[in-house]
Write a protein that holds these residues in place. Structure first.
Motif, PDB file in Angstrom:
ATOM      1  N   LYS A 294       0.903  -1.309  -0.208  1.00 41.30           N
ATOM      2  CA  LYS A 294       0.201   0.046  -0.195  1.00 41.30           C
ATOM      3  C   LYS A 294       0.783   1.166  -0.068  1.00 41.30           C
ATOM      4  N   VAL A 295       1.741   1.240   0.546  1.00 38.26           N
ATOM      5  CA  VAL A 295       2.949   2.363   0.963  1.00 38.26           C
ATOM      6  C   VAL A 295       3.511   2.595  -0.496  1.00 38.26           C
ATOM      7  N   ALA A 296       4.019   1.881  -1.161  1.00 34.77           N
ATOM      8  CA  ALA A 296       4.268   1.052  -2.499  1.00 34.77           C
ATOM      9  C   ALA A 296       3.535   2.223  -3.596  1.00 34.77           C
TER      10      ALA A 296
ATOM     11  N   ASP B 282      15.391   1.883   6.068  1.00 36.48           N
ATOM     12  CA  ASP B 282      16.130   1.578   7.519  1.00 36.48           C
ATOM     13  C   ASP B 282      16.805   2.780   7.266  1.00 36.48           C
ATOM     14  N   SER B 283      16.648   4.371   6.435  1.00 38.77           N
ATOM     15  CA  SER B 283      17.404   5.618   6.868  1.00 38.77           C
ATOM     16  C   SER B 283      16.536   6.036   7.995  1.00 38.77           C
ATOM     17  N   ARG B 284      17.332   6.964   8.048  1.00 32.15           N
ATOM     18  CA  ARG B 284      16.974   7.970   9.400  1.00 32.15           C
ATOM     19  C   ARG B 284      15.857   8.634   9.212  1.00 32.15           C
ATOM     20  N   TYR B 285      15.197   8.458   7.896  1.00 28.08           N
ATOM     21  CA  TYR B 285      13.652   9.415   8.163  1.00 28.08           C
ATOM     22  C   TYR B 285      12.829   8.808   8.904  1.00 28.08           C
ATOM     23  N   LEU B 286      12.820   7.314   9.254  1.00 29.81           N
ATOM     24  CA  LEU B 286      12.202   6.547   9.220  1.00 29.81           C
ATOM     25  C   LEU B 286      12.488   5.821  11.019  1.00 29.81           C
ATOM     26  N   ARG B 287      13.519   6.769  11.178  1.00 31.12           N
ATOM     27  CA  ARG B 287      13.412   6.437  12.860  1.00 31.12           C
ATOM     28  C   ARG B 287      13.000   6.636  14.024  1.00 31.12           C
ATOM     29  N   PRO B 288      12.733   6.239  14.582  1.00 33.53           N
ATOM     30  CA  PRO B 288      11.941   7.266  15.658  1.00 33.53           C
ATOM     31  C   PRO B 288      12.909   8.122  16.126  1.00 33.53           C
ATOM     32  N   THR B 289      11.789   9.087  16.754  1.00 32.74           N
ATOM     33  CA  THR B 289      12.261  10.556  17.219  1.00 32.74           C
ATOM     34  C   THR B 289      12.332  10.415  18.430  1.00 32.74           C
TER      35      THR B 289
ATOM     36  N   CYS C 100       8.424  10.041  13.500  1.00 33.31           N
ATOM     37  CA  CYS C 100       9.323   9.863  13.093  1.00 33.31           C
ATOM     38  C   CYS C 100       9.503  10.804  11.671  1.00 33.31           C
ATOM     39  N   ARG C 101      11.021  11.877  11.518  1.00 37.74           N
ATOM     40  CA  ARG C 101      11.270  12.372  10.875  1.00 37.74           C
ATOM     41  C   ARG C 101       9.917  12.504   9.408  1.00 37.74           C
ATOM     42  N   PHE C 102       9.565  11.541   8.940  1.00 41.52           N
ATOM     43  CA  PHE C 102       8.770  11.289   7.721  1.00 41.52           C
ATOM     44  C   PHE C 102       7.397  10.968   8.062  1.00 41.52           C
ATOM     45  N   THR C 103       6.833  10.636   8.749  1.00 41.59           N
ATOM     46  CA  THR C 103       5.468  10.785   9.313  1.00 41.59           C
ATOM     47  C   THR C 103       5.175  12.473  10.223  1.00 41.59           C
ATOM     48  N   ASP C 104       6.070  12.933  10.973  1.00 46.35           N
ATOM     49  CA  ASP C 104       6.251  14.215  11.320  1.00 46.35           C
ATOM     50  C   ASP C 104       6.505  15.595  10.344  1.00 46.35           C
ATOM     51  N   ALA C 105       6.934  14.963   9.008  1.00 46.53           N
ATOM     52  CA  ALA C 105       6.715  16.077   7.615  1.00 46.53           C
ATOM     53  C   ALA C 105       5.189  16.497   7.523  1.00 46.53           C
ATOM     54  N   MET C 106       4.156  15.281   8.312  1.00 48.13           N
ATOM     55  CA  MET C 106       2.993  15.104   6.958  1.00 48.13           C
ATOM     56  C   MET C 106       2.057  15.925   8.322  1.00 48.13           C
TER      57      MET C 106
ATOM     58  N   ALA D 169      -2.101   8.117   7.413  1.00 50.60           N
ATOM     59  CA  ALA D 169      -2.255   6.518   8.336  1.00 50.60           C
ATOM     60  C   ALA D 169      -1.824   6.216   7.849  1.00 50.60           C
ATOM     61  N   THR D 170      -2.040   5.112   6.479  1.00 53.93           N
ATOM     62  CA  THR D 170      -0.509   3.508   5.788  1.00 53.93           C
ATOM     63  C   THR D 170       0.498   3.982   5.657  1.00 53.93           C
ATOM     64  N   PHE D 171       1.311   5.146   6.122  1.00 57.02           N
ATOM     65  CA  PHE D 171       2.400   5.275   6.303  1.00 57.02           C
ATOM     66  C   PHE D 171       2.429   5.678   7.992  1.00 57.02           C
ATOM     67  N   ARG D 172       2.034   5.911   9.118  1.00 59.63           N
ATOM     68  CA  ARG D 172       2.039   5.837  10.018  1.00 59.63           C
ATOM     69  C   ARG D 172       1.910   4.150  10.462  1.00 59.63           C
ATOM     70  N   ALA D 173       1.476   3.448   9.493  1.00 56.80           N
ATOM     71  CA  ALA D 173       1.453   2.004  10.701  1.00 56.80           C
ATOM     72  C   ALA D 173       2.442   1.184   9.992  1.00 56.80           C
ATOM     73  N   TRP D 174       2.936   1.832   8.607  1.00 58.45           N
ATOM     74  CA  TRP D 174       3.786   1.240   8.025  1.00 58.45           C
ATOM     75  C   TRP D 174       5.527   1.651   9.132  1.00 58.45           C
ATOM     76  N   ALA D 175       5.237   2.978   9.633  1.00 55.70           N
ATOM     77  CA  ALA D 175       6.512   3.018  10.409  1.00 55.70           C
ATOM     78  C   ALA D 175       6.272   2.388  11.284  1.00 55.70           C
ATOM     79  N   THR D 176       4.803   2.510  12.627  1.00 60.53           N
ATOM     80  CA  THR D 176       4.911   1.498  13.349  1.00 60.53           C
ATOM     81  C   THR D 176       5.251   0.552  13.850  1.00 60.53           C
ATOM     82  N   ARG D 177       5.349  -0.812  11.917  1.00 56.70           N
ATOM     83  CA  ARG D 177       6.189  -1.951  12.069  1.00 56.70           C
ATOM     84  C   ARG D 177       7.357  -1.671  12.004  1.00 56.70           C
ATOM     85  N   VAL D 178       7.932  -0.625  11.094  1.00 54.16           N
ATOM     86  CA  VAL D 178       9.622  -0.827  10.999  1.00 54.16           C
ATOM     87  C   VAL D 178      10.300  -0.777  12.425  1.00 54.16           C
TER      88      VAL D 178
END
Length: 768
Positions: free
Chosen positions: A314-316, A368-375, A382-388, A404-413
């Motif tokens: 879904k993210v893709a 695995d990039s810094r954009y999805l690491r927990p803040t 993370c930086r990616f979801t916070d930007a939204m 919401a899909t991006f947030r769910a993915w970030a949580t799994r990561v």
């Protein structure tokens, strides 16, 4: 000697089959479809890609190419003659029994689809939303096949007027907010699906329409472009589509037309139809049932596909959807060793490299990039979801479901999940779509003829314009003729005040100025000059004068019949114009239909004519030859409702105002004296008044349209639009005020002599 000088000079010995009410036609005679070489080439160059074709048909209602594409689509979809032979019981049954056979077939499929619709109502919100969104184009197209069914070639047909009452219901009687399209949109929005106008360039993108959806839509749009030639198919599709009620089943909404009402129209048609028309109707019913089964099967496949997607897939999908808009906006942002602006730029997925493996590789790196690491904020961000979030650099780019899909993915990561990313290709409906696309690519209707239009005279041109579906090659001539008349009529911007019934002199527009001019014309030129006639002309002279009107009476309302169709009906003025046209057609009541009234008058005067659609009309001997120009102009301009929209507004004001006052009252007095029916004159005297009737409405429509122009394009744009509106008014006066134009042409000091009406051999006194 002209007909204006000798009331009997136009009569010739001719033979024809007279037309008599009621008009019980069930289908037009089968005729070829003529296209010019240029029209053929334009159609050949047009894209057959489903979305492009859908947009072309929806937005282009004026070209040869659009009509040729429509003919090819119908040939690709509809079965060939003999492909569906009729069973004996249906072919020989009485109308009600034949309708019952069809109704039972449709009811059986409806019961089948009801179970499917129920199942489609139970998926999780995301698959359910995808299903409703995918169905939206067809839900909003429903009934489009009735847009042009009422036209000069088909009025006053019994079945066409019955269908017109359905059309009024679907549009919302007197209120577009009660129409089907508005109600469908409300149902969509309840499901969380918010779409732009169906004519918007991004409508199919926002609907995420699959090729099969677009192709089904193309069939219904093609049928809407050639309804006079495919009247049996229109009736069959109309009954099957709405009696089946796929959209009502999916959304749980009330049917816009009851099955009883639909069946009554079906029975009425079957009572008129011969064996060939019955076969064609049943084949259209079968096709519609097959299409709706095919589409609901695709919706089921889509729901299953959506439900089975992993979060990563879904993210893709979301990234692939937004990638074409990303461009170079990411600056120095890197994922791995590549800039995002390179990944989503000229050489990345945005330019065609958004393959499943490519997206999977990108997401593997990205997670695995810094954009999805927990803040470390404690909220799972993370930086990616916070930007939204509000205030972030990507706020508003993604809708809530996407975010919401991006947030769910970030949580799994963040939880350490690292599944292998697999992105299944979305091929929902593609096998069926390929079958239709192949049929369309191979479509070569045998009844298509390539030839330049070369009408021998006004009668032949009139015949072609009335039957324009069969003579699209006449469209360039019609456009040129209409434009020339509008240009010529501008001479009245200077000289128009001398008109007996009109005043087309130029004035700068304001709503107040328009109302003042119209009211002054109404009182000073139409109403106050009236005095009862002290002497009534003899019957032959009265009939001759009436004969100069009959040609335009027989196409009453034609100037409006192509306005306010699907995709061209979003201005307030569009609905107002459609209401006037509906009145002209009696709102589907044959007794009040103005074409019916005209034939009543003709019959009372002992005048028999073929229907104007028939070739025999070219041989009639009752109407003068040298007065075709007025009717031809009306038929020419009405074929271009987008190009000449402004001119039609002005023409509408002029012709509706002319329905009142001195001329009409004098005609009523003369007709009564000779025992001729006055129903047509009486109807216009009543309906066209400037208090609240069509004349006042016509002025209101112009004000509404120009106010919309001012609000959307600014004050400067109003002036250009207004000039075109007023030359439309002048074009009516140009034919009406022939005595004045003679004087202008004869005046030695006239800087620009008045040309005669386009194509007329003589300058005829339309009104004496």
């Amino acid at each position: 000697m002209t007909t204006a000088q000798n009331p009997r000079a136009w009569r010739r010995e001719r033979t024809f089959v007279p037309f008599r009410l009621p008009d019980t036609i069930a289908a037009l005679p089968r005729r070829p479809f003529e296209f010019s070489p240029a029209g053929r080439d334009a159609a050949a160059a047009a894209s057959l890609e489903p979305r492009a074709l859908f947009h072309r048909l929806l937005r282009d209602q004026e070209s040869e190419a659009s009509l040729l594409l429509s003919r090819r689509i119908l040939h690709a979809f509809l079965p060939s003659e003999g492909e569906h032979p009729e069973d004996g019981p249906y072919a020989a049954a009485e109308p009600e029994a034949a309708a019952a056979i069809i109704a039972a077939q449709v009811a059986e499929v409806r019961a089948e689809l009801a179970g499917t619709a129920d199942a489609l109502g139970r998926p999780d919100p995301e698959p359910r939303e995808a299903v409703v969104r995918q169905r939206a184009p067809l839900a909003l197209l429903g009934g489009c096949w009735l847009d042009h069914v009422s036209q000069p070639a088909t009025q006053p047909s019994v079945i066409v007027n019955r269908l017109f009452t359905h059309h009024l219901t679907l549009r919302g009687p007197g209120n577009g907010k009660r129409g089907l399209a508005h109600l469908r949109r409300q149902a969509l929005e309840t499901e969380g699906v918010h779409l732009p106008s169906i004519a918007a360039v991004d409508f199919l993108d926002k609907a995420r329409a699959r090729p099969l959806t677009a192709l089904h839509g193309c069939f219904y749009l093609a049928l809407s472009r050639l309804p006079a030639n495919f009247l049996p198919e229109v009736v069959g599709v109309h009954y099957a589509f709405f009696a089946l009620g796929t959209d009502d089943l999916l959304t749980g909404t009330a049917p816009p037309l009851s099955e009883q009402r639909l069946r009554e129209a079906l029975v009425a048609y079957l009572a008129l139809a011969g064996p060939d028309e019955r076969r064609r109707l049943r084949a259209a019913v079968r096709l519609t049932l097959d299409l709706e089964r095919e589409h609901t099967a695709m919706l089921t496949e889509l729901a299953s596909f959506r439900a089975g997607l992993s979060v990563e897939a879904k993210v893709a999908e979301i990234i692939a959807r937004h990638a074409p808009l990303a461009g170079t906006q990411h600056g120095g942002v890197r994922v791995g060793d590549r800039l995002l602006s390179d990944i989503f730029g000229a050489s990345g997925p945005a330019r065609g490299e958004a393959t499943a493996p490519g997206l999977a590789a990108f997401l593997t790196e990205f997670r695995d990039s810094r954009y999805l690491r927990p803040t470390g904020s404690g909220d799972g961000g993370c930086r990616f979801t916070d930007a939204m979030r509000f205030g972030g650099p990507m706020f508003g780019i993604f809708d809530e479901r996407e975010a919401a899909t991006f947030r769910a993915w970030a949580t799994r990561v963040h939880a350490g999940e690292r599944p292998e990313i697999e992105i299944p290709p979305d091929t929902v409906g593609d096998e069926q779509a390929a079958r239709w696309s192949t049929a369309l690519a191979r479509s070569a209707p045998a009844d298509v003829v390539v030839a330049e239009a070369d009408p021998r005279d006004h009668r032949a041109l009139f015949h072609r314009l009335v039957n324009i579906e069969n003579f699209p090659n006449t469209l360039p001539l019609a456009a040129e003729r209409a434009e020339q008349c509008f240009q010529d009529a501008e001479i009245l911007f200077v000289h128009g005040s001398g008109g007996r019934y009109t005043d087309a002199t130029w004035f700068d527009y304001s709503p107040q100025a328009l109302y003042e001019r119209a009211e002054r014309i109404y009182w000073e030129k139409l109403v106050e000059p009236y005095r009862p006639l002290e002497e009534i002309p003899d019957r032959d002279e009265v009939l001759f004068r009436q004969s100069t009107y009959y040609l335009t009476y027989l196409i009453d309302g034609a100037w409006l019949h192509r306005l306010a169709t699907l995709g061209h009906d979003e201005r307030e003025s569009d609905g107002m114009l459609f209401s006037i046209y509906a009145d002209e057609m009696g709102n589907g009541d044959l007794r009040k239909n103005h074409i019916t009234l005209t034939h009543r008058v003709l019959a009372s005067a002992g005048i028999e004519l073929p229907h104007i659609r028939d070739e025999a009309f070219m041989e009639q001997d009752e109407l003068p030859d040298d007065l075709y120009g007025f009717a031809l102009q009306q038929l020419c301009m009405c074929l271009f409702p987008d190009r000449f929209y402004n001119e039609i507004l002005g023409y509408n004001l002029a012709i509706e105002m002319f329905g009142s006052g001195e001329m009409r009252l004098h005609e009523i007095q003369k007709l009564r004296h000779h025992g001729i029916d006055t129903c047509y004159e009486q109807a216009h005297l009543t309906i066209d008044n400037f208090s609240a009737g069509h004349a006042k409405q016509a002025a209101d429509i112009i004000v509404s349209h120009l106010d919309g122009v001012r609000r959307t394009l600014g004050e400067a744009a109003v002036a250009a639009e207004w000039r075109r509106v007023w030359r439309g008014y002048a074009s009516f006066a140009y034919f009406l005020e022939q005595p004045m134009l003679k004087e202008i042409a004869a005046a030695p000091d006239t800087a620009s002599p008045a040309p005669p009406p386009p194509g007329d051999d003589t300058v005829s006194e339309l009104v004496i």
